[in-house]
Design an enzyme around this catalytic site. Structure first.
Site, PDB file in Angstrom:
ATOM      1  N   VAL A 174      -8.093  31.639  54.495  1.00  0.00           N
ATOM      2  CA  VAL A 174      -8.808  30.381  54.575  1.00  0.00           C
ATOM      3  C   VAL A 174      -8.186  29.516  55.674  1.00  0.00           C
ATOM      4  CG1 VAL A 174      -9.657  28.414  53.275  1.00  0.00           C
ATOM      5  CG2 VAL A 174      -9.169  30.562  52.093  1.00  0.00           C
ATOM      6  N   ASP A 184     -13.950  33.892  36.626  1.00  0.00           N
ATOM      7  CA  ASP A 184     -12.593  33.885  37.171  1.00  0.00           C
ATOM      8  C   ASP A 184     -12.057  32.460  37.188  1.00  0.00           C
ATOM      9  OD1 ASP A 184     -10.314  35.052  38.098  1.00  0.00           O
ATOM     10  OD2 ASP A 184     -10.993  35.267  40.172  1.00  0.00           O
TER      11      ASP A 184
END
Ligand code: NAG
Ligand code: NAG
Ligand code: NAG
Ligand code: NAG
Ligand code: NAG
Ligand code: NAG
Length: 928
Positions: free
Chosen positions: A612, A722
């Site tokens: 990221v 998740d």
């Protein structure tokens, strides 16, 4: 599988809407006659006024307002006198165009019965049905093939009808007649009847069911029983009876159990039945409903049997029911004077002769009986309609220029082989409605101003309106994706609006205006029909304002057009085929990403499937760019689900997707940047900053609200799968925001679903899911419970020192050891509200119950957290001493925990549904 999400802005609104709808429905039910909402059209009616049908009392309207084109015709004189109703006498035939459509108003999402009726009546004097050659044409329901109308060898006076039960895809339903080259399509009447939402639970937006046959048995004189006997105006045919069959009847009313509103069969129809003559010893009723003009072999049939015992005494009548030799229902005994409808839930059968058999069982003293039967076949509604906005813009264009093109009927792009001439559509995204990318109306005799609708079409890249008589100025409109605009050889005058000029000068638009009065004043390249080298145009345009921005633009242009001549295409071209994105989001190129991230300089984390980076958009917005690099692109399975889910959900506690990049060079997601990182970093990061109690509870509430939205406000529900502290991000105001939807899945029935795909992260895994692979919204509740414990304790989900402990067990252990305060994160320095601590721990432990059925829903979690927050917000932070001896509430909590520790997991029932679920179940609707 196509999943369409609908997310309500909030629960409250959903409730209010539901209430309003209920109210409206109640008003409808009580305030209006059963025929309200009926649309009855007598096609080809010469008289332009409506009339009331003598048999049904229903009002029939002429078809002029519902169709374009076609010719009004009348059946031949010899059949006129014997016509059984007014609608048979006239028809509309469509000698021109391969597809002609009727459009009827409807309510989006509502269930309807739609019937098309055909009586040839030798209207053209050509004996088409009896001349030995095939005579057939097709019917489409919307953009999907419905059925063929095969009139070969049919008597000209015969009335043929086709019925489909369908869900209105929008505020109109269209029926199209398609020319197969085997005779001119025509239609005599068209009828639309609303059904209750509860009726026929076998069809939805992606599946319709078409009528194969519908019979009522018994000694009935009317050939067809319909409205007003049947409130929904279904056509019930009678069935000729002959030995060994026998008809029986009753005058007693046949009841439907209250609450059973799946079929709403009129009592009158159930009061007659067919059975076997006493003389017949076989005990078999064997029948077929096949018709020579229908090719049943390729159809998937759904039979529905309606039974009621109408013999006065107390009979012993039991029988088995077979379809093409397969036992469907065994040892069935009909209830006295009460409707029993038998069907296999959503299961479609192969039965080439449409043959059925009712067979007396050994213990039965009476032969089988049957009162009514319906058989439907499956019609798939897989084809998508053109993007609604594009459809409306094209309609405006059509009206604006008064265009009457023969094939501009029905949906502009779909089905592909019937798309409108002059349009190019983009079908590449298989889950996405086709969009219009190019419109060519060159030399089409267009008069008047330039229709602004073109400017609004977001996917339109190429517009050719050259060689027309367009007048006036070019409207000043922000262009969307237009790359080529050819307006040459019209009567357009200046000035050229800035919006267009700027795009042209930036090299983003190929503009052609030669042959227009505007070019007598302006003498730019767009006025020359000798096209100059594109590069030169751009270089000139860019050199003038020497600012940084234009240098960047130049860089892009040169990349795109010089070296990249194809590179831009490449940048977009690949993955188009596999792309199943159904999104309305900005799409970035690799070059743009490079610019945004300053050549991928600043790494801010490693996400679910890549690195990221930090980036800045042109407007200064900070973004996080999650990039999957080339090597792993091929293996990426998380990418599409994540984009699809994220583009549909909008909530303050769910991360906002700004755009994506998907092509040969990159696969990336662009999100809002969350300056405070994720919750895990904040809880377990260095000691330099620690969240206070109130902030922690607020973040918990934020995350809970995000999940509640996914579970409750989205249809179908979305299970995140998740949930963990690294996936809860924090913005600059410490608002918790859920991210990483890579594993999330949407389910029509989110409360039970079997999934064999492993999900989640160690420590956060729902033990029940682990054992049964049964994925539910409660799976997220479990993970959220772990998150909540982390927030309270500051510990990781799995503790390693001094021994391995799962966090919930560690908490139970500590509490059992004596003091609830021992579990609280030491960094809080005892600055927390003791009473809210107890409630929060209770809530967290409740969420991590082994049995999902014992866990609260996210909505309950939210409301319990909300109750706690005002207490905390009032600022009364008591400094409770961890040394204080056990107080009464500790005892209370321990008692409860003993309960949960020994709790036995309750298996939840699971069953699959859906038309090809493959499981058959006997469902006697009366629930005897
Ligand atoms: C019309 O009905 C009459 C009486 O049933 C019958 O004799 C005649 O043949 C019918 N005409 C046609 C064209 O079917
Ligand atoms: C149509 O059939 C009728 C009777 O069957 C016959 O009289 C007529 O000539 C036929 N017309 C044509 C055009 O074949
Ligand atoms: C059928 O019903 C009619 C009266 O509607 C009656 O006359 C006739 O006998 C019945 N036929 C049989 C076979 O029951
Ligand atoms: C009803 O049944 C009786 C015999 O039980 C018979 O006489 C009568 O004709 C039947 N009516 C009809 C309409 O079939
Ligand atoms: C149409 O009906 C005719 C006559 O029954 C039959 O022979 C033919 O196979 C049918 N055609 C189709 C395409 O179903
Ligand atoms: C869907 O569209 C495709 C392509 O346009 C066409 O071939 C197919 O027949 C259509 N399917 C249905 C069910 O109409």
């Amino acid at each position: 599988m196509v999943i369409n999400f609908i997310c309500w802005p909030s629960i409250k609104l959903a409730w209010i809407l539901a209430l309003l709808l209920n109210l409206l429905m109640m008003i409808q039910v009580h305030g209006q006659p059963p025929s309200s909402g009926f649309i009855s059209i007598d096609c080809g009616l010469r008289n332009s006024s409506s009339y009331n049908d003598s048999a049904t009392g229903l009002r029939f309207d002429p078809d002029g307002g519902f169709v374009e084109g076609g010719m009004r015709k009348q059946i031949s004189q010899e059949f006129m006198a014997n016509a059984t109703n007014e609608q048979q006498k006239t028809l509309r035939s469509f000698p021109n165009g391969s597809r002609n459509c009727y459009t009827l108003p409807s309510t989006i999402g509502k269930k309807y019965l739609l019937r098309a009726i055909f009586t040839y009546g030798n209207y053209d004097g050509l004996n088409k049905t009896l001349d030995g050659s095939p005579f057939l044409f097709g019917l489409h329901i919307g953009v999907n093939f419905w059925e063929a109308v095969n009139l070969t060898s049919i008597k000209p006076s015969t009335m043929v009808w086709k019925e489909v039960l369908t869900v209105a895809p929008s505020n109109s339903v269209s029926v199209c007649l398609v020319n197969f080259g085997s005779g001119i399509p025509f239609i005599s009447a068209l009828e639309l009847r609303p059904l209750e939402d509860t009726m026929y639970p076998f069809f939805n937006t992606s599946v319709s069911i078409s009528l194969y046959s519908r019979y009522r048995l018994g000694n009935v004189t009317d050939l067809i029983t319909r409205y007003p006997t049947d409130n929904y105006d279904r056509f019930w045919q009678n069935h000729a009876t002959e030995y060994p069959w026998m008809d029986i009847n009753t005058t007693n009313k046949v009841e439907t159990l209250p609450g059973n509103n799946l079929f709403n069969i009129p009592s009158v129809i159930m009061q007659d039945a067919l059975t076997l003559h006493d003389m017949n010893k076989s005990g078999l009723i064997d029948y077929s409903t096949a018709h020579p003009n229908i090719d049943t072999k390729s159809l998937q049939l759904l039979p529905i049997f309606h039974f009621a015992e109408i013999n006065g005494s107390n009979p012993n009548r039991r029988f088995d029911i077979y379809s093409a030799g397969e036992l469907l229902f065994s040892d069935f005994s009909p209830s006295r004077f009460q409707v029993d409808s038998l069907y296999q839930n959503g299961r479609f059968l192969h039965n080439p002769n449409a043959s059925f058999l009712l067979k007396k069982t050994g213990t039965s003293t009476l032969p089988p009986l049957i009162n009514a039967q319906e058989v439907y076949f499956l019609v798939r509604m897989d084809n998508l309609t053109t993007d609604t906005k594009d459809v409306n813009y094209m309609k405006e264009v059509k009206n604006h220029y008064n265009l009457t093109r023969i094939n501009w009927k029905g949906d502009p792009c779909s089905p592909r082989e019937y798309s409108w001439e002059g349009l190019t559509c983009d079908y590449s995204k298989s889950n996405q409605n086709p969009t219009i990318v190019s419109v060519n109306l060159s030399a089409s005799g267009l008069k008047g101003g330039l229709a602004v609708s073109f400017m609004n079409m977001v996917s339109l890249e190429n517009l050719d309106l050259s060689h027309n008589n367009l007048t006036g100025a070019i409207p000043d409109y922000r262009l969307n994706s237009l790359k080529i605009l050819n307006l040459s050889n019209n009567q357009l005058v200046g000035p050229i609006p800035d919006s267009i000029l700027r795009r042209f000068q930036a090299g983003l638009l190929d503009l052609r205006l030669e042959g227009n009065p505007v070019c007598s004043k302006f003498k730019d390249t767009y006025c020359s029909n000798k096209r100059k080298n594109t590069i030169q145009t751009m270089v000139i345009a860019v050199m003038v304002p020497v600012v940084l921005v234009s240098l960047l633009v130049l860089m892009c242009i040169i990349r795109k057009f010089c070296w990249g001549g194809k590179s831009d295409h490449e940048d977009y071209a690949m993955y188009e085929e596999e792309t199943s994105l159904h999104v309305d989001l900005r799409r970035f190129t690799y070059v743009e990403l490079k610019l945004i991230t300053n050549d991928f300089q600043s790494i801010i984390g490693k996400g679910g499937f890549g690195i990221v980076y930090h980036g800045n958009l042109e407007n200064g917005d900070e973004v996080a760019v999650k990039v999957l690099m080339e090597t792993s692109i091929a293996e990426s399975t998380d990418f599409l689900p994540e984009v699809e889910t994220l583009s549909k959900v909008h909530h303050k506690n769910l991360v906002t997707l700004k755009g994506y990049c998907q092509n040969k060079k990159c696969l990336a997601l662009i999100y809002d940047f969350m300056s405070r990182g994720n919750l895990q970093q904040l809880i377990r990061g260095g000691d330099d900053y620690s969240l206070n109690w109130q902030q922690r509870l607020h973040i918990a509430l934020d995350a809970a609200q995000g999940l509640e939205y996914l579970h409750e406000s989205c249809t179908p529900s979305i299970v995140h799968r998740d949930v963990k502290t690294p996936n809860i991000l924090l913005d600059k105001n410490l608002v918790g925001i859920i991210s990483d939807f890579g594993l999330s899945r949407a389910f029509n029935d989110a409360h039970t679903h079997i999934s064999t795909v492993a999900a989640g992260t160690l420590g956060y895994l729902d033990p029940e899911y682990h054992a049964t692979f049964q994925l539910t919204v409660k799976t997220d509740v479990y993970s959220f419970g772990i998150v909540l414990l982390e927030i309270i304790t500051g510990q990781p989900p799995v503790l390693m020192e001094p021994q391995t402990f799962h966090l919930p067990n560690w908490v139970r252990h500590k509490i059992a050891m004596g003091n609830i305060h021992d579990i609280v994160d030491k960094r809080l320095l005892d600055q927390y509200d003791a009473s809210s601590l107890q409630s929060v721990v209770e809530l967290a432990m409740n969420c991590v119950e082994n049995a999902s059925i014992d866990r609260p829903t996210m909505a309950e979690v939210v409301s319990r957290l909300k109750e706690l927050l005002p207490v905390v917000s009032s600022g009364k932070l008591s400094s409770s001493a961890s040394t204080s001896s056990m107080n009464p509430m500790d005892a209370e909590i321990r008692r409860q925990f003993q309960f949960t520790i020994s709790g036995v997991s309750n298996e939840e029932n699971s069953f699959r549904s859906g038309y090809n679920g493959g499981m058959s179940a006997l469902i006697p609707l009366s629930g005897r």
